[in-house]
Design a protein around this motif. Sequence first.
Motif, PDB file in Angstrom:
ATOM      1  N   PHE A  20       0.861  -1.182   0.000  1.00 30.07           N
ATOM      2  CA  PHE A  20       0.000   0.000   0.000  1.00 30.07           C
ATOM      3  C   PHE A  20       0.893   1.226   0.000  1.00 30.07           C
ATOM      4  N   SER A  21       0.589   2.187  -0.864  1.00 28.81           N
ATOM      5  CA  SER A  21       1.346   3.433  -0.916  1.00 28.81           C
ATOM      6  C   SER A  21       0.392   4.608  -0.960  1.00 28.81           C
ATOM      7  N   ASP A  22       0.621   5.589  -0.094  1.00 29.00           N
ATOM      8  CA  ASP A  22      -0.183   6.809  -0.042  1.00 29.00           C
ATOM      9  C   ASP A  22       0.651   7.957  -0.596  1.00 29.00           C
ATOM     10  N   ARG A  23       0.393   8.300  -1.846  1.00 27.85           N
ATOM     11  CA  ARG A  23       1.068   9.394  -2.547  1.00 27.85           C
ATOM     12  C   ARG A  23       2.553   9.134  -2.832  1.00 27.85           C
ATOM     13  N   GLY A  24       2.995   7.902  -2.736  1.00 27.68           N
ATOM     14  CA  GLY A  24       4.395   7.587  -3.001  1.00 27.68           C
ATOM     15  C   GLY A  24       4.607   7.044  -4.393  1.00 27.68           C
ATOM     16  N   LYS A  25       5.837   6.695  -4.677  1.00 26.24           N
ATOM     17  CA  LYS A  25       6.209   6.115  -5.965  1.00 26.24           C
ATOM     18  C   LYS A  25       6.540   4.643  -5.748  1.00 26.24           C
ATOM     19  N   VAL A  26       5.883   3.770  -6.498  1.00 25.70           N
ATOM     20  CA  VAL A  26       6.136   2.329  -6.429  1.00 25.70           C
ATOM     21  C   VAL A  26       6.739   1.894  -7.761  1.00 25.70           C
ATOM     22  N   VAL A  27       7.871   1.190  -7.689  1.00 23.17           N
ATOM     23  CA  VAL A  27       8.531   0.675  -8.886  1.00 23.17           C
ATOM     24  C   VAL A  27       8.628  -0.844  -8.743  1.00 23.17           C
ATOM     25  N   LEU A  28       8.117  -1.557  -9.753  1.00 24.65           N
ATOM     26  CA  LEU A  28       8.183  -3.018  -9.771  1.00 24.65           C
ATOM     27  C   LEU A  28       9.095  -3.437 -10.910  1.00 24.65           C
ATOM     28  N   ASN A  29      10.064  -4.289 -10.605  1.00 22.64           N
ATOM     29  CA  ASN A  29      11.007  -4.760 -11.613  1.00 22.64           C
ATOM     30  C   ASN A  29      11.260  -6.252 -11.386  1.00 22.64           C
ATOM     31  N   GLY A  30      10.585  -7.071 -12.175  1.00 22.08           N
ATOM     32  CA  GLY A  30      10.750  -8.517 -12.034  1.00 22.08           C
ATOM     33  C   GLY A  30      10.187  -9.049 -10.732  1.00 22.08           C
ATOM     34  N   SER A  53      -2.110  -1.498  -3.795  1.00 22.76           N
ATOM     35  CA  SER A  53      -3.093  -0.428  -3.720  1.00 22.76           C
ATOM     36  C   SER A  53      -2.367   0.904  -3.588  1.00 22.76           C
ATOM     37  N   LEU A  54      -2.743   1.856  -4.459  1.00 30.83           N
ATOM     38  CA  LEU A  54      -2.155   3.185  -4.430  1.00 30.83           C
ATOM     39  C   LEU A  54      -3.229   4.219  -4.123  1.00 30.83           C
ATOM     40  N   ALA A  55      -2.928   5.134  -3.222  1.00 35.58           N
ATOM     41  CA  ALA A  55      -3.778   6.289  -2.961  1.00 35.58           C
ATOM     42  C   ALA A  55      -3.003   7.502  -3.450  1.00 35.58           C
ATOM     43  N   GLY A  56      -3.140   7.802  -4.727  1.00 38.85           N
ATOM     44  CA  GLY A  56      -2.305   8.829  -5.347  1.00 38.85           C
ATOM     45  C   GLY A  56      -0.950   8.233  -5.672  1.00 38.85           C
ATOM     46  N   GLY A  57      -0.008   9.063  -6.033  1.00 32.97           N
ATOM     47  CA  GLY A  57       1.326   8.557  -6.339  1.00 32.97           C
ATOM     48  C   GLY A  57       1.374   7.888  -7.698  1.00 32.97           C
ATOM     49  N   GLY A  76     -10.101  -4.283  -7.651  1.00 33.06           N
ATOM     50  CA  GLY A  76      -8.744  -4.552  -8.106  1.00 33.06           C
ATOM     51  C   GLY A  76      -8.082  -5.785  -7.551  1.00 33.06           C
ATOM     52  N   GLY A  77      -8.270  -6.932  -8.202  1.00 31.45           N
ATOM     53  CA  GLY A  77      -7.633  -8.163  -7.755  1.00 31.45           C
ATOM     54  C   GLY A  77      -6.118  -8.082  -7.745  1.00 31.45           C
ATOM     55  N   ALA A  78      -5.536  -7.436  -8.773  1.00 32.32           N
ATOM     56  CA  ALA A  78      -4.087  -7.271  -8.824  1.00 32.32           C
ATOM     57  C   ALA A  78      -3.667  -5.889  -8.330  1.00 32.32           C
ATOM     58  N   GLU A  79      -4.358  -4.819  -8.819  1.00 28.49           N
ATOM     59  CA  GLU A  79      -3.943  -3.460  -8.476  1.00 28.49           C
ATOM     60  C   GLU A  79      -5.145  -2.550  -8.407  1.00 28.49           C
ATOM     61  N   SER A  80      -5.116  -1.613  -7.477  1.00 29.56           N
ATOM     62  CA  SER A  80      -6.165  -0.606  -7.335  1.00 29.56           C
ATOM     63  C   SER A  80      -5.513   0.745  -7.100  1.00 29.56           C
ATOM     64  N   LYS A  81      -6.008   1.769  -7.803  1.00 28.28           N
ATOM     65  CA  LYS A  81      -5.476   3.114  -7.618  1.00 28.28           C
ATOM     66  C   LYS A  81      -6.620   4.105  -7.506  1.00 28.28           C
ATOM     67  N   ARG A  82      -6.509   5.006  -6.546  1.00 31.21           N
ATOM     68  CA  ARG A  82      -7.496   6.068  -6.434  1.00 31.21           C
ATOM     69  C   ARG A  82      -6.770   7.400  -6.311  1.00 31.21           C
ATOM     70  N   ARG A  83      -7.444   8.447  -6.742  1.00 32.72           N
ATOM     71  CA  ARG A  83      -6.859   9.775  -6.679  1.00 32.72           C
ATOM     72  C   ARG A  83      -6.939  10.351  -5.283  1.00 32.72           C
ATOM     73  N   ARG A  84      -5.955  11.137  -4.959  1.00 28.70           N
ATOM     74  CA  ARG A  84      -5.937  11.877  -3.701  1.00 28.70           C
ATOM     75  C   ARG A  84      -6.048  13.354  -4.041  1.00 28.70           C
ATOM     76  N   PRO A  85      -6.824  14.114  -3.269  1.00 22.07           N
ATOM     77  CA  PRO A  85      -6.928  15.557  -3.538  1.00 22.07           C
ATOM     78  C   PRO A  85      -5.609  16.266  -3.272  1.00 22.07           C
TER      79      PRO A  85
END
Length: 85
Positions: A20-30, A53-57, A76-85
């Motif tokens: 879970f990330s709140d307004r952060g940057k997530v990088v997936l590599n392999g 799950s991403l809340a912004g970012g 989102g079974g694999a990924e879910s993203k929602r916007r943050r104000p």
Amino acid sequence: VTVSGSELKENTANLGGAIFSDRGKVVLNGAVFTDNEAAKDSSGNLGNGGAVSLAGGSLTATGSNKFSGNTAENHGGAESKRRRP
């Protein structure tokens, strides 16, 4: 957060079974995500993003990432993203 060449398996959370990330940057590599679960809480809320799950970012996926058997009780079974104000 960067996940590189790792397996995240059989994790459970209300938001993002593995990440879970709140307004952060997530990088997936392999990365490999297997049988993670986003479950609703006791009030029946959340349950978003079985693996991530991403809340912004942002989410950047490079290399060969694999998602298998991840589930979410809401979105989102694999990924879910929602916007943050």
